[in-house]
Every structure is written in C-alpha cells, then in structure tokens.
Scaffold this motif. Structure first.
Motif, mmCIF file in Angstrom:
data_model
loop_
_atom_site.group_PDB
_atom_site.id
_atom_site.type_symbol
_atom_site.label_atom_id
_atom_site.label_comp_id
_atom_site.label_asym_id
_atom_site.label_seq_id
_atom_site.Cartn_x
_atom_site.Cartn_y
_atom_site.Cartn_z
ATOM 1 N N VAL A 6 1.630 1.942 -3.533
ATOM 2 C CA VAL A 6 0.502 2.514 -4.274
ATOM 3 C C VAL A 6 0.316 3.990 -3.926
ATOM 4 O O VAL A 6 0.146 4.841 -4.810
ATOM 5 N N SER A 50 2.376 -2.182 -11.602
ATOM 6 C CA SER A 50 0.976 -1.830 -11.849
ATOM 7 C C SER A 50 0.622 -0.439 -11.325
ATOM 8 O O SER A 50 -0.048 0.347 -12.005
ATOM 9 N N SER A 51 1.084 -0.097 -10.134
ATOM 10 C CA SER A 51 0.696 1.196 -9.551
ATOM 11 C C SER A 51 1.393 2.370 -10.226
ATOM 12 O O SER A 51 0.872 3.496 -10.213
ATOM 13 N N CYS A 61 -3.848 -5.088 -2.237
ATOM 14 C CA CYS A 61 -2.682 -5.293 -1.367
ATOM 15 C C CYS A 61 -3.121 -5.740 0.027
ATOM 16 O O CYS A 61 -2.495 -6.632 0.622
ATOM 17 N N ALA A 74 -5.930 3.686 -7.619
ATOM 18 C CA ALA A 74 -5.153 3.635 -6.377
ATOM 19 C C ALA A 74 -5.930 2.911 -5.278
ATOM 20 O O ALA A 74 -5.387 2.030 -4.591
ATOM 21 N N MET A 76 -6.179 -0.879 -5.972
ATOM 22 C CA MET A 76 -4.906 -1.575 -5.771
ATOM 23 C C MET A 76 -4.548 -1.668 -4.290
ATOM 24 O O MET A 76 -3.960 -2.656 -3.849
ATOM 25 N N VAL A 121 3.424 -4.892 -7.635
ATOM 26 C CA VAL A 121 2.784 -3.673 -7.126
ATOM 27 C C VAL A 121 3.405 -2.444 -7.785
ATOM 28 O O VAL A 121 2.699 -1.508 -8.193
ATOM 29 N N SER A 169 3.083 5.935 -5.454
ATOM 30 C CA SER A 169 2.882 6.079 -6.895
ATOM 31 C C SER A 169 1.857 7.152 -7.215
ATOM 32 O O SER A 169 2.009 7.908 -8.171
ATOM 33 N N THR A 170 0.796 7.207 -6.419
ATOM 34 C CA THR A 170 -0.239 8.210 -6.650
ATOM 35 C C THR A 170 0.306 9.618 -6.447
ATOM 36 O O THR A 170 0.042 10.527 -7.243
ATOM 37 N N PHE A 197 -4.196 -7.260 -9.786
ATOM 38 C CA PHE A 197 -4.072 -5.866 -10.220
ATOM 39 C C PHE A 197 -4.619 -5.677 -11.640
ATOM 40 O O PHE A 197 -5.143 -4.612 -11.971
ATOM 41 N N ILE A 250 -0.412 4.805 -12.667
ATOM 42 C CA ILE A 250 -1.282 5.898 -12.203
ATOM 43 C C ILE A 250 -0.727 7.243 -12.670
ATOM 44 O O ILE A 250 -1.473 8.204 -12.866
ATOM 45 N N GLN A 260 0.824 -1.207 0.000
ATOM 46 C CA GLN A 260 0.000 0.000 0.000
ATOM 47 C C GLN A 260 0.863 1.265 0.000
ATOM 48 O O GLN A 260 0.483 2.279 -0.593
#
Length: 419
Positions: free
Chosen positions: A97, A141-142, A188, A181, A184, A138, A100-101, A399, A145, A94
């Motif tokens: 994620v 994929s994240s 997680c 987000a 995902m 993770v 990444s956001t 994901f 974003i 998390q």
C-alpha cells in the motif's frame, strides 16, 4: 441516431471488440449512415480532440513515470516501505500500500503500477508465507491510488471534459488518496493480525533508514514538485509534464546513474503504446459525445434527475450507484470521457462543485478496476500471483469496504476536498 450508436456499441462489445474500436465504428456509422453526415466531418470529429494542448501532458507524464519506475528507484521505494511498516502485522501488505501510494505520485497509471509493483512484491509475499490471493488483492486494490495521486491521468481527462482546473483537481485528490491508503493499511493490519501472517524480523538502524530515505527522496518529491509548480502558477500542467520528464532524466542519470539507452527506448516504447490506447479512447469519445450532445441526452438526463429525484443528496447517490455498475464493465478513461459531459450537466443543475464531481468519478470508477468481470488491475495482479479470480475477489472484500467508505466521504463531505 443516438439509439443506433448505442445498439452498435453494445453489439461490438458483445463480439469482444476493444472498447476504442467499438466506440469509433459505432459512432462513425451512426453519423455517416443514419444521420447522413459527410464522412469527412465524422473523421474531423474523431481527430479534433488530438489538437488539445492540455492533453499533451498525458504522454509526458507517462514517460516520466516509465523512466522513474524502470530503474533502481523501484527497489529503493520498496526498501523504504519495508523499513517503515514491514515489522507490523500484515506488514508486507502494508508495504504494498505504501509503495502504491508513492508510485502513484510517479506513474499516474493504476495498471502500470499494478504490473510494476505486483511483479516485485507478490512473489516476495508468497516466499514469506503470505497467501498469493491476498498479495494479489492488496496489489489490485492499492494500485488504484495512482488514479488519484498527482499526476493522475484520469483527472487530466476529466479536466479536459469539464473545463475544470487540472491543478485544483490534483490538489483536491491528495486527501482522498491518503484516506484510501490509510484505510487499506488498517485492513492489512487487522487481517494480518487475525490470520497470523509473518512479520519482517530484520531490524534497521536509524542510519540505515535515513540513508534509504535520502536515496528515495527524489521520487517522494515528485508529486510535491508537481503540486508546487501548479499551485504557484509557475507552469501549466503541460509544461509541468515536460519538466517532469527532464527531472526523471536528471535523477536517473546523475543520482541513480542507471540511465541507459535500452531503458530510454523501453520507456519511449511503453509511452507510445499507452498513449495510443488512451488517445484512441479520447478520439472515440469525442464523436460519441457529439452524438449525445446533438441528441440532447445530457440535458434530458439532468432534467429527469431533477424532476424525479429532486433532492441533491439522492441525485449524488444515484450517480454513484450508476458509476459503480458502469465501472464494472467500462474502463476508467472511457467511462470518464463518455459520462463526463452528462454528469457535468447534472452537477451544474444541482450546484455540485465540478472538482468534487471529478474526485467522485475517479474514486468510484477506480473501484471498477479491481472489480469483476472486467477489472484490469484485478486481472493483472491475479495473473502475476497465478491465482484464480474468485480466490482474489474473496480477499478483496475488506478493501471494497474501505473504498466505499472513502467514496461516501468524498460524496457527502465536500470539505475534505474543496478548500
């Protein structure tokens, strides 16, 4: 001419030639040799898009992201994310994620984000007892974003292709990015709980959280800053990108005090290289677009879709299926520039809002970034984690499901993005 261009492109791709070179050479040969167009005109078609004012936003947004991400900011953001969600099941996933956001609102590039965040977080996850393949999954994929959070480079490219407002696309992309987000993070949590992944046990006081939040606030405000300027009509996207560079310089020099000549030169070098790659694809796509338009391909495809599929919902489904397949083999910017004109014609024919179409394309093609065989973020994250692609793909299955659900929502619930 169109057939010759397509055959040439396929041959060059099979010879493992980079996409940009394949497009330029196949397009130039199709124009000059098979259509007897003067070489000077072919060259003019290649360089014509470089004169577009909105495209100036790309190098400046890339530069601002490079300046912000290469200093203390990255560590501050990771620290904040770990304080907020690290204590929950699947906490380190998390953290990735959330990071990444936030990074997506700074960098605008999924590949840059996968590299920067992955190099920090994947080794950390492995040290804490997380499987390397899960950490890579993770991250891969994240990181996509970033293709949706302002300032998104793919959205700028679609705006140029479709003559759509960059500000409208930026604003519309925020909710899909947050949905990705959130989905995902839930994935997680569920995976972490079922597989018993370790959680961070360190407790933080409210004062520590408040202090870390304040230190990370300049980065958190970057996408808000961009959206406010665009929404209020205070500045154009290109002007906002230049302001973003100045903002990054001021934050690095006066707040974090880690701005050095070495960092500036590294950021400039990275910006030049990344911009060069993007601009090569843009110039190549222009000549390809000219060939396709001259051959009436976009209108022919639109007419075919209307005649045989008829219902707009079926046409949207067909567009998504086609993009999912193409995204597995073609990088996101190239796919947007090549397919944009054709899909815009189809969208106009069925009354599909072009802002919705742009978000659909970005969400859809972003899935291709972490899908084999050409997934860029998949390869970057796997290399950092030193894991086999097959092992990472197995961890990616939840994901993929999250991304497909968001794609369906964007495609069939326009109220989420059009307001």
């Amino acid at each position: 001419m169109t057939v010759h261009m397509i055959l040439g492109f396929i041959i060059f791709m099979l010879l493992a030639m980079p996409v940009g070179y394949s497009l330029v050479i196949s397009g130039w040969v199709a124009l000059s040799v098979f259509d007897s167009v003067p070489s000077s005109m072919a060259v003019m078609k290649i360089f014509q898009p470089t004169q577009s004012f909105p495209l100036l936003a790309i190098p400046f947004f890339i530069l601002s992201g490079s300046l912000m991400m290469s200093g203390k900011l990255g560590k501050k953001l990771v620290a904040l994310a770990s304080m907020l969600v690290g204590k929950y099941h699947g906490g380190l996933g998390q953290v990735t994620v959330v990071g990444s956001t936030i990074f997506g609102g700074v960098s605008g590039s999924a590949v840059a984000e996968a590299s920067a965040l992955g190099s920090m977080l994947i080794p950390w996850q492995k040290r804490e007892g997380y499987p390397g393949a899960f950490g890579a999954a993770v991250t891969a994929s994240s990181s996509v974003i970033a293709g949706l959070m302002p300032p998104s480079i793919p959205l700028i490219l679609f705006a140029v292709v479709s003559n759509t407002s960059i500000a409208s696309l930026f604003i519309a992309a925020v909710i899909p990015a947050l949905l990705l987000a959130g989905g995902m993070m839930i994935a997680c949590y569920v995976i972490g709980r079922r597989r018993g992944f370790p959680r961070l046990k360190e407790k933080h006081t409210r004062a520590e959280i408040r202090s870390t939040l304040l230190s990370a606030l300049p980065a958190l405000l970057m996408p808000v800053f961009i959206l406010v300027l665009l929404r209020a009509g205070i500045a154009t996207p290109t002007e906002v990108s230049i302001i973003a560079v100045a903002y990054a310089l001021v934050v690095s020099a006066l707040i974090y005090r880690d701005l050095t000549g070495t960092r500036v030169m590294a950021a400039l070098t990275s910006t030049v290289i990344t911009t060069g790659v993007v601009m090569l694809i843009i110039t190549a796509a222009n000549i390809i677009g000219y060939i396709l338009t001259s051959g009436g391909v976009p209108q022919a495809v639109a007419n075919w879709a209307l005649e045989y599929l008829q219902h707009p919902l079926l046409i949207i489904l067909a567009i998504n299926l086609m993009l999912l397949v193409i995204g597995m083999f073609l990088d996101l910017p190239a796919a947007i520039l090549l397919l944009g004109p054709t899909l815009v014609s189809i969208g106009n024919a069925i009354g599909l809002d072009l802002v919705q179409l742009g978000i659909m394309m970005c969400v859809n093609l972003s899935i291709g970034l972490f899908t084999p065989p050409i997934g860029t973020t998949l390869f970057v994250a796997s290399a950092i984690a030193k894991e086999k692609i097959g092992s990472v793909v197995k961890e990616l299955l939840p994901f993929y499901l999250v991304a497909l659900v968001v794609l369906l929502l964007v495609s069939y619930v326009p109220a989420l993005i059009i307001y």
